[in-house]
Design an enzyme around this catalytic site. Structure first.
Site, PDB file in Angstrom:
ATOM      1  N   TYR A  89       0.806  -1.232   0.000  1.00 38.84           N
ATOM      2  CA  TYR A  89       0.000   0.000   0.000  1.00 38.84           C
ATOM      3  C   TYR A  89       0.838   1.280   0.000  1.00 38.84           C
ATOM      4  O   TYR A  89       2.044   1.217   0.100  1.00 38.84           O
ATOM      5  CB  TYR A  89      -1.070  -0.009   1.088  1.00 38.84           C
ATOM      6  CG  TYR A  89      -0.726  -0.120   2.553  1.00 38.84           C
ATOM      7  CD1 TYR A  89       0.522   0.171   3.070  1.00 38.84           C
ATOM      8  CD2 TYR A  89      -1.727  -0.509   3.450  1.00 38.84           C
ATOM      9  CE1 TYR A  89       0.761   0.079   4.438  1.00 38.84           C
ATOM     10  CE2 TYR A  89      -1.492  -0.612   4.815  1.00 38.84           C
ATOM     11  CZ  TYR A  89      -0.244  -0.312   5.308  1.00 38.84           C
ATOM     12  OH  TYR A  89      -0.010  -0.394   6.645  1.00 38.84           O
ATOM     13  N   GLU A  90       0.165   2.373  -0.185  1.00 39.88           N
ATOM     14  CA  GLU A  90       0.808   3.701  -0.311  1.00 39.88           C
ATOM     15  C   GLU A  90       1.818   3.706  -1.467  1.00 39.88           C
ATOM     16  O   GLU A  90       2.891   4.309  -1.379  1.00 39.88           O
ATOM     17  CB  GLU A  90       1.473   4.074   1.022  1.00 39.88           C
ATOM     18  CG  GLU A  90       1.769   5.554   1.231  1.00 39.88           C
ATOM     19  CD  GLU A  90       0.547   6.435   0.978  1.00 39.88           C
ATOM     20  OE1 GLU A  90      -0.540   6.131   1.500  1.00 39.88           O
ATOM     21  OE2 GLU A  90       0.694   7.431   0.249  1.00 39.88           O
ATOM     22  N   GLY A  91       1.419   3.050  -2.569  1.00 36.61           N
ATOM     23  CA  GLY A  91       2.317   2.883  -3.723  1.00 36.61           C
ATOM     24  C   GLY A  91       3.133   1.628  -3.544  1.00 36.61           C
ATOM     25  O   GLY A  91       3.974   1.572  -2.653  1.00 36.61           O
TER      26      GLY A  91
END
Lengths: 599, 599
Positions: B438-440
């Site tokens: 997550y978060e890229g």
């Protein structure tokens, strides 16, 4: 979740080009293993895996095995699948014909095991444990014990379990405290065993527990361990099932993975002592265990390969289907299939190339086992046995470490979906994690490789294996092409590095065993990396030859892919050896230096 | 399961010797951050983590958040713990004083975040999401929006959520389809968002959803994305909670880990449209997201560090307590604590040294953020901002990859017990796995490092960071001792390798972006490995100086341990750079070569 399909083309290639199944099938006793039969077996097993075992895998994980009132219920469908597995004769495949086995080569059996484990690792564990028990009895049981137990265990009608571990005796099996007191020609067994895979279940009418215990005056440690048959139900002279033995399943564990397979705590002798029958002689139990250990460790190595392949198949299917973002450096602005993104390709190639390397190693190792057992020439048997002994800890540990790493990549390819249990990728990540632990932790495998396999014979067996690698290197010398050049270069570098690390450890191990041991795991990793690269190179050499002959039976594009995959491994995986040898040679002092208080 | 204790000595050392908290605290606006206050904050946070959050972690995992009739119930104790967290003012720590924040440095906030995440990652996710929403509003909200939402969000009485992902729009956020139609001075939002962390829960009276959506005539792709505030309950002019907005939680996911934290599917506008308020201008939503992205990615990097430390603490406690087998090469035949076995030490040192390297990187990165924001000199602000931009993707991806690897080692140290969920080690292995996604995803981070951070400015920022590394290398030049010699040697080699890889990618990236991209992840790994080694070296230099001064405030043995740990990393971890640069330079062709049909 995608379905599992046995990668038959890949398996055939590894069986023929790497493990040389043709030679194995020509060994005395394997006359039955004709190419036609092998092909039929692979296809039929592939069907059972794809149609029966695979579809149970995810639901089995969700449901788990359940324990209630001393009884274990496996997930819906597992019992029936096991029945089908037994009825079709799969369990008997590798065992000796004398007790109903089909006497087929391990090389073939291992390829089939890959399918069982890839489609449903929890299911596959039950036959794996039976296999260990059968081998113990084949090798050390009395004629009566064999005729009482083996026919039913070879067929799979009864299953086996291995009762080694106790809470204070894990890696140190010799610390076991379970007692065995002689009485009336048998023994009374008392004690508790933990982590007993399929120690209780509902697949079969009887479970034959193989139990390590100590007789009253046994010496301390591993030299005082004896091996006993302790059946769940006593068996009458006519083979009928009699009284329930004094043993019970206390509980099953709540685990990270392989949830469909019950892992039992077993209590023996709560009511005075479970009836046990000594196998072989007293105090030789640990020695006997070694007879089944090679095959068991190989079978766990297969699990690493298998779960990696399952994870790869699923990640690949997702990468081919999922579109996201335009492809870098391409004109088309439409979202691309993610397999077109270089970083996703990198992950898939990392998975694929190492899976093929593992498959080569596992099948080659199995073939060496068959040769060591069956080759008519004693010198060849002895030589291949020494190769087997070196390869086993590498196959077990390297493949199971990679199994975890590749299952983790499988999660990553899925992005956010990989973290959602419904997708299935997460199950492989969880299931894979046990394999580096059981059947001797990978740290124990590394010490085995260092101590028993490298140091004990002064490096003779290791150098024998390196000589085999050099044969392949020479073979590549006559071939051309950018792939072959890259593969040959990396293999040469890898072999040199492996030799240097081996020689260093041979020197260091003599005087400073702790320093050598600090490098044991990096050494095993280095060995696995080079051995895997070697067997990919062997495959690449075979592919090159087949391409020169117009492909033989293989699609030329398939053979060309073997070269590309081999090159990827040579250029992306093999270079890790540089870091590993530094760690082995320069890293030991600082591994050992820190005061315990300052961790 | 062992309890979590914040490693205050380690944190202080990294804050002072690596991140130079003294300098940060002297920046304008940070006058409050005196050494005494910092110390008090660390100690108090450590208590909350150890006494409140840590004890909820395992039970929270077992229970999970539950979804019923549109309502999410978090596990027992979580709501109360959150209340205590808010009441004690923890949420306000790093935010601007104008809306009730305490205005303390990020450097300190990040150390505290390490504690929240290590003790209870599922819990810590709620404030992490609020943090992102607060920063968006601080930077881009209108004065009315700020005064309506920020005071309650800064305090934590209301939480925030980030609604970016849709089923077809994951890494490619610009593919979002959620619609926003203007009406009466606000917008009506319609669409479905997935993977919304704490999108629904029972911690707070209101949830302020930050939602990316498209207005009717918006251009395609990321340039047509606008940002909206869509509160769960509409807020009256007097700040009171009014009508329930037209949005609902459809379901929550069954995940591999972080089970206590709800991950919601959110439906907006089932009944005509959810009321949303435009933040800033239309079509600038993606641009705005970048303002909170650096801090959010840093905070996810912290999770990698934190979960690794938690896994290490537990593995260490087990290794100190568990006895098994005699120690190699020692006279004592009694079973040893397993920490005495070289292979267990190797695992623990691998964990410990990389954790300290990560902590150095995370704290240094935070300090650079503070400098970039607050330093009075504009040139310094600009220079440190360029360091921040390079470091962020490395901190995020390298630390989260290591988080998974170290949690896996934590399982392995436990042997069979590691696979049993009651032990706790398995939870860290599961929880850690989300952070690389997550978060890229970490693949996206690697492309960010390659494209935006290395190629876009022709390597200027990267070379600026390398210059910082060289300063430390020079500093070590005047110091003596075997540890320093090893550390200096490895750092020198690492920097050279990093420069060579950077220069190669700068060349290749111009013409052949796909080939460069094939090496992006190995490049990030190489960069992280060298940067971590650099900051350990910086710590080792400080330790050496302090030892010359009689230890300053530190125990000399603690400082000596820093040198040993730095040397371990230099000799056991840093050598990986050799393989990585080979992969970057030689490996790209074969990564891209295989025909898609032959995967």
């Amino acid at each position: 979740m995608s379905d599992y399909q046995a990668p038959l083309d890949e398996m055939r290639f590894a069986l023929n080009a790497v493990a040389d199944l043709g030679t194995i099938a020509s060994l005395p006793g394997f006359e039955e293993a004709t190419p036609d039969l092998a092909e039929a077996i692979l296809e039929e097993a592939g069907k059972l895996a794809a149609e029966v075992l695979g579809p149970l895998n995810h639901a089995g994980d969700l449901a788990g095995s359940l324990f209630e009132n001393g009884v274990v219920r496996t997930p819906a469908g597992f019992r029936e699948a096991y029945g089908q597995y037994v009825e079709s004769g799969w369990n008997a495949l590798p065992f000796e014909p004398e007790y109903g086995g089909q006497g087929l080569p391990w090389t073939l059996a291992i390829a089939i095991q890959e399918m069982w484990n890839a489609s449903n690792m929890s299911f596959a564990l039950c036959p794996l444990l039976t296999q260990g028990a059968v081998e113990l009895l084949q090798a050390h049981g009395s004629p009566e014990q064999k005729s009482t137990y083996l026919p039913k265990m070879v067929s799979g009608e009864w299953t086996g379990s291995m009762n080694l571990t106790e809470s204070q005796a894990g890696s140190d099996v010799g610390a076991a405290k379970t007692r065995a007191v002689p009485e009336n020609g048998h023994y009374l067994i008392t004690g508790q065993k933990i982590f007993i895979t399929y120690g209780e279940h509902d697949f079969a009418d009887n479970i034959v527990h193989m139990v390590l215990a100590r007789t009253p005056d046994a010496p301390a440690g591993t030299r005082g361990i004896s091996l006993f048959i302790v059946p769940k139900f006593l068996v009458g002279d006519d083979g009928s099932l009699g009284q329930r033995n004094d043993l019970r399943c206390v509980s099953i564990e709540h685990k990270l993975g392989i949830n469909a397979s019950p892992t039992a705590v077993m209590a023996f002798g709560d009511n005075g002592g479970a009836t046990g029958y000594l196998v072989g002689e007293e105090n030789r139990g640990m020695e006997y265990m070694f007879t089944m250990m090679n095959n068991a460790r190989l079978s766990v190595g297969v699990q690493g390969l298998a779960i990696a392949d399952r994870a790869y198949q699923q990640a690949l299917a997702y990468a081919r289907e999922r579109t996201q973002s335009r492809a870098l450096g391409r004109a088309d602005p439409a979202p691309a299939k993610i397999i077109q993104h270089p970083d996703v390709r990198r992950m898939l190639m990392t998975m694929k190339s190492q899976i093929e390397a593992m498959r080569g190693l596992v099948y080659y190792n199995s073939a060496a086992l068959d040769l060591a057992k069956r080759h008519p020439d004693e010198a060849t048997r002895k030589r291949t046995q020494s190769l087997v002994d070196v390869l086993i800890p590498i196959t077990k540990a390297w493949c199971t470490d990679l199994g975890c790493e590749i299952a983790s990549l499988g999660v990553q390819v899925h992005g956010g979906m990989g973290f959602i249990e419904e997708t299935g990728a997460a199950q492989y990540y969880r299931d894979a994690r046990i394999a580096p632990i059981y059947e001797g932790t990978n740290g124990i495998q590394a010490l085995d490789l260092l101590g028993r396999k490298l140091l004990r014979d002064g490096g003779e067996a290791v150098h024998g294996l390196i000589a085999e690698m050099n044969t392949t290197l020479e073979d590549l010398g006559s071939m051309k092409g950018k792939e072959i050049t890259a593969i040959r270069g990396a293999l040469g570098e890898g072999i040199m590095t492996l030799e240097a690390a081996s020689d260093y450890l041979l020197d260091t191990g003599k005087e400073e065993i702790e320093r050598a041991a600090a490098g044991a795991s990096p050494y095993l990793r280095l060995f696995g990396t080079v051995a895997g690269g070697w067997l990919l190179a062997k495959g690449a050499a075979a592919a090159t030859r087949q391409l020169e002959n117009g492909g033989d039976d293989n699609d030329p594009a398939f053979l060309q892919a073997k070269l590309v995959t081999g090159r990827f491994y040579a250029e992306n995986i093999m270079p890790q050896v540089a870091g590993l040898i530094s760690q082995i040679i320069a890293g030991a002092d600082s591994t050992l230096a820190l005061d315990e208080a300052w961790f």
